[in-house]
Structure formats: structure tokens, C-alpha cells
Scaffold this active site. Structure first.
Site, PDB file in Angstrom:
ATOM      1  N   THR A  57      -0.123   7.244  18.255  1.00  0.00           N
ATOM      2  CA  THR A  57      -1.819   7.986  17.734  1.00  0.00           C
ATOM      3  C   THR A  57      -2.213   8.636  16.519  1.00  0.00           C
ATOM      4  O   THR A  57      -1.220   7.768  15.226  1.00  0.00           O
ATOM      5  CB  THR A  57      -0.512   9.593  18.385  1.00  0.00           C
ATOM      6  OG1 THR A  57      -0.219  10.144  17.025  1.00  0.00           O
ATOM      7  CG2 THR A  57      -0.564   9.754  19.520  1.00  0.00           C
ATOM      8  N   TYR A 106      -4.538  -2.533  19.658  1.00  0.00           N
ATOM      9  CA  TYR A 106      -3.495  -2.796  19.512  1.00  0.00           C
ATOM     10  C   TYR A 106      -2.227  -2.226  20.607  1.00  0.00           C
ATOM     11  O   TYR A 106      -2.316  -1.501  20.053  1.00  0.00           O
ATOM     12  CB  TYR A 106      -3.191  -2.810  18.469  1.00  0.00           C
ATOM     13  CG  TYR A 106      -4.022  -3.987  16.930  1.00  0.00           C
ATOM     14  CD1 TYR A 106      -4.526  -5.428  18.259  1.00  0.00           C
ATOM     15  CD2 TYR A 106      -4.859  -4.315  16.151  1.00  0.00           C
ATOM     16  CE1 TYR A 106      -5.767  -5.483  17.464  1.00  0.00           C
ATOM     17  CE2 TYR A 106      -5.592  -3.561  15.282  1.00  0.00           C
ATOM     18  CZ  TYR A 106      -6.521  -5.654  15.864  1.00  0.00           C
ATOM     19  OH  TYR A 106      -7.104  -6.102  15.520  1.00  0.00           O
ATOM     20  N   GLY A 107      -0.790  -3.385  21.184  1.00  0.00           N
ATOM     21  CA  GLY A 107       0.319  -2.786  21.433  1.00  0.00           C
ATOM     22  C   GLY A 107      -0.087  -1.832  22.967  1.00  0.00           C
ATOM     23  O   GLY A 107      -1.582  -2.988  23.607  1.00  0.00           O
ATOM     24  N   GLU A 144       4.369   1.961  -0.541  1.00  0.00           N
ATOM     25  CA  GLU A 144       5.194   2.124  -1.726  1.00  0.00           C
ATOM     26  C   GLU A 144       4.121   2.316  -2.983  1.00  0.00           C
ATOM     27  O   GLU A 144       4.549   3.002  -3.644  1.00  0.00           O
ATOM     28  CB  GLU A 144       6.097   0.813  -2.012  1.00  0.00           C
ATOM     29  CG  GLU A 144       7.281   1.023  -1.061  1.00  0.00           C
ATOM     30  CD  GLU A 144       8.321   1.540  -1.002  1.00  0.00           C
ATOM     31  OE1 GLU A 144       8.024   3.001  -1.735  1.00  0.00           O
ATOM     32  OE2 GLU A 144       9.130   1.576  -0.264  1.00  0.00           O
ATOM     33  N   TYR A 198       0.766  -1.493  -0.376  1.00  0.00           N
ATOM     34  CA  TYR A 198      -0.147  -0.181  -0.061  1.00  0.00           C
ATOM     35  C   TYR A 198       0.768   1.129  -0.071  1.00  0.00           C
ATOM     36  O   TYR A 198       0.705   1.764  -0.918  1.00  0.00           O
ATOM     37  CB  TYR A 198      -0.783   0.026   1.199  1.00  0.00           C
ATOM     38  CG  TYR A 198      -2.229   0.612   1.382  1.00  0.00           C
ATOM     39  CD1 TYR A 198      -3.143   0.785   0.341  1.00  0.00           C
ATOM     40  CD2 TYR A 198      -2.013   1.818   2.370  1.00  0.00           C
ATOM     41  CE1 TYR A 198      -3.747   1.827   0.290  1.00  0.00           C
ATOM     42  CE2 TYR A 198      -2.822   3.130   2.157  1.00  0.00           C
ATOM     43  CZ  TYR A 198      -3.666   2.763   1.380  1.00  0.00           C
ATOM     44  OH  TYR A 198      -4.932   3.707   1.350  1.00  0.00           O
ATOM     45  N   ASN A 208     -13.624  -1.003  14.480  1.00  0.00           N
ATOM     46  CA  ASN A 208     -13.673  -2.340  14.954  1.00  0.00           C
ATOM     47  C   ASN A 208     -14.062  -1.782  16.464  1.00  0.00           C
ATOM     48  O   ASN A 208     -15.125  -2.373  17.410  1.00  0.00           O
ATOM     49  CB  ASN A 208     -12.598  -2.390  15.616  1.00  0.00           C
ATOM     50  CG  ASN A 208     -12.050  -3.485  14.382  1.00  0.00           C
ATOM     51  OD1 ASN A 208     -12.339  -3.924  13.999  1.00  0.00           O
ATOM     52  ND2 ASN A 208     -10.895  -4.163  14.416  1.00  0.00           N
TER      53      ASN A 208
END
Ligand code: UDP
Length: 312
Positions: free
Chosen positions: A211, A205-206, A148, A146, A191
């Protein structure tokens, strides 16, 4: 009345753009292959005599009989889940597909608007991101198809400008949300809202301190139309996005407050190459297009929650 071709017109952004441009009295030719979009997003336009739909992938050449004044090229899977599931196809859409659309623009002498992305900045080392920043992209990671791909698409559009003097407009879109987002595309806003409405765990996630800056779809569409209408010497790239920056944890809290859910937060692994910070510098859009977003996250979330409620 202008005739406007919108590729990817059945997607989240495309269908909102079709709606606005139809309301403004234009004739719309919408092209989509439904790889990540939905018929439902355009079902309300099908009866409109000014709306024509062509089911096609832009990776195959497009032949259109009528004159076309403007083209918005939005055709590309855009959520990390979707573009990683169709990685090679994503590269094809941004290379072969973009060449096909540029060829069509040349043949029709149409102005072409290319939807680029904040992903061209990769995991940015400069903050907020200005258009002059060249980015920090991993060229072979899972997001590269996406990132590149879109960088190559920008290069192609500018080469058609330099070689053929095509009228071009390039915008870099930052995270956008609102009605017609695909419920299954795995983006953070959709989500979280769906998880909250269903009372499921909210998946962060994480550590959730990364941000993003979220732009409501109506603001983005305003920016698109202003860019397309700008003087010919305005080529871009121009950032379009909301500069109000939030952590993913803050977004989760806002969704919890706005839905009144009892959902709990759960922490999962951070995807590879997930950018740590992202926020647009929109000085250029303010100056050149007299554009800036008006809809605050809190307000846009309420509208988006109402949309998803109506769908489940
Ligand atoms: N994210 C998350 N939970 C989710 C989906 C996404 O914490 O259920 C995070 C994701 O890792 C990223 C941010 O939210 O840091 C935005 O993700 P999204 O896929 O919406 O867009 P991106 O900006 O990464 O293209």
C-alpha cells in the site's frame, strides 16, 4: 516581499512550490543542477523579474549576494530509480549538500525548511506511521542512500538548531503526485498513467497488495507554506501526506477507469526492501498546522492524467 531560496526548485515539488510562492508575490531564487529535474518545469517563470535561476549542485558551496529570508531545501533525487542510479551522489546531497545549505542559512540568518521523507520509517512495523516511530530501515540496502541520507539530514538540521539556534522546519513527505512529475522517474503514478495512455502493459511490482497513500501536489504545497509560516517553536518533524491508503492494485484499477485504457496488468518482481505498507498519521499536522489534504485520489488522478496527455 520575502526572498525565498528553493533548492531543487526545478524538480516536481520544487517547481510547483516556486509557482505558488511567485503567485503570492515573493522573490524566488531557484537552485537546481538538473540531475533529475527539467528546465521545462521552470521555463514559464524565467521571464518573471522576481525569479532568478542558478544552475548549481548543492554539494558545492553556494554563494549568494542578496539577503534571504527563507530556504526550502528540496535538492535530492527522490524516486527509487533515480536515487539508486546516483546512490553516492544522493548521500552527498543529504550530508555535504545539507551542511552547505545550513551554513548558508546561518550566514543569512534565514529560516530553513528541510524536506525529509516517509522513507525514514523504512519498511514500517508500526501502522499508520506517527512522527514518534523510529523506523525500520535497512542501513546498507539499495534504498539506504536515500533513507539513511535523509535521516542524517534530519540529524544535521536539529544539530544546527541546538548548536546555532537556527530557525528550522522539518517535514516528512509521503508519496506525492501531480503535474511536473518526471515521466522517466519510475514512480508508480507516472508509470501507470503513461502506460495507460500509451496502451502499454501496466507493470505491477510484486503482488500489488503493498500500500501507499497518495497526496496531490497542491495539498502538499499548502502544507509546506503552513509549516514555514508556523511559530518558531514548531520544528517538526511533521508528516505531510494523504492518509487515504490504497493498494498498488487499486491504484492500477483507478488509472484504468480514469483513462479508459485497454492496457493489461503484468506482474513483475518486487524491488528489494520495497515497503509493504505506508500511510501517514497526520494528527500532528492537523493539530499544529491546521492542515489536511483536500483532494481525493480520483480527482488528483484526472488532473495528472490531463497533464501527461498534454506532454505526449
Ligand atoms: N510500483 C509498481 N509499478 C511501477 C512502479 C512502482 O508496482 O511501475 C510499486 C513499487 O514497487 C512500490 C509502489 O509502487 O511498491 C510505489 O513505488 P514508487 O516508486 O512510486 O514510490 P516508493 O513509495 O516506493 O518510494
Amino acid at each position: 516581499m520575502k526572498t525565498i531560496l528553493i533548492t531543487g526548485g526545478a524538480g516536481f515539488i520544487g517547481s510547483n512550490l516556486c509557482g505558488r510562492l511567485l503567485e503570492e508575490g515573493n522573490r524566488i531564487i531557484c537552485v537546481d543542477n538538473f540531475l533529475t529535474s527539467s528546465k521545462e518545469n521552470i521555463s514559464s517563470f524565467l521571464e518573471n523579474k522576481n525569479f532568478k535561476f542558478i544552475e548549481q549542485d548543492i554539494v558545492s558551496p553556494l554563494f549568494i549576494d542578496e539577503n534571504i529570508d527563507e530556504i526550502y531545501n528540496l535538492a535530492c533525487p527522490a524516486s527509487p530509480v533515480h536515487y539508486q542510479n546516483s546512490a553516492i551522489h544522493t548521500i552527498k546531497a543529504n550530508t555535504i549538500g545539507v551542511i552547505n545549505i545550513l551554513g548558508l542559512a546561518r550566514a543569512k540568518n534565514a529560516k530553513i525548511f528541510q524536506a525529509s521523507t516517509s522513507e525514514v520509517y523504512g519498511d514500517p512495523l508500526e501502522h499508520p506511521q506517527k512522527e514518534t516511530y523510529r523506523g525500520n530501515v535497512n542501513p546498507f540496502g539499495p534504498r539506504a542512500c536515500y533513507d539513511e541520507g535523509k535521516r542524517c539530514a534530519e540529524a544535521l538540521v536539529f544539530d544546527y538548531f541546538r548548536t546555532h539556534n537556527l530557525k528550522i522546519k522539518v517535514v516528512r513527505i509521503f508519496n506525492t503526485y501531480g503535474p511536473n512529475m518526471a515521466p522517466d522517474d519510475g514512480r508508480v503514478v507516472s508509470n501507470f498513467i503513461l502506460q495507460a495512455l500509451k496502451g502499454e502493459d501496466i507493470t505491477i511490482y510484486g503482488d500489488g497488495n503493498q500500500t501507499r497513500s497518495f497526496c496531490y501536489i497542491d495539498d502538499l504545497v499548502d502544507g509546506f507554506i503552513k509549516m514555514m509560516a508556523s511559530e518558531d517553536q514548531v520544528l517538526g518533524p511533521i508528516n505531510l501526506g494523504n492518509p487515504d491508503e490504497f493498494t498498488v492494485n487499486e491504484l492500477a484499477q483507478k488509472v484504468i477507469e480514469s483513462t479508459g485504457t485497454k492496457s493489461k496488468l503484468v506482474y513483475k518482481d518486487l524491488p528489494i526492501d520495497d515497503p509493504t505498507r505506508r500511510c501517514p498519521d497526520i494528527s500532528l499536522a492537523k493539530e499544529v498546522l491546521k492542515w489536511e489534504p483536500k483532494i481525493k485520489l480520483q480527482v488528483g488522478l484526472v488532473k495528472t492524467i490531463a497533464y501527461f496527455k498534454s506532454k505526449i
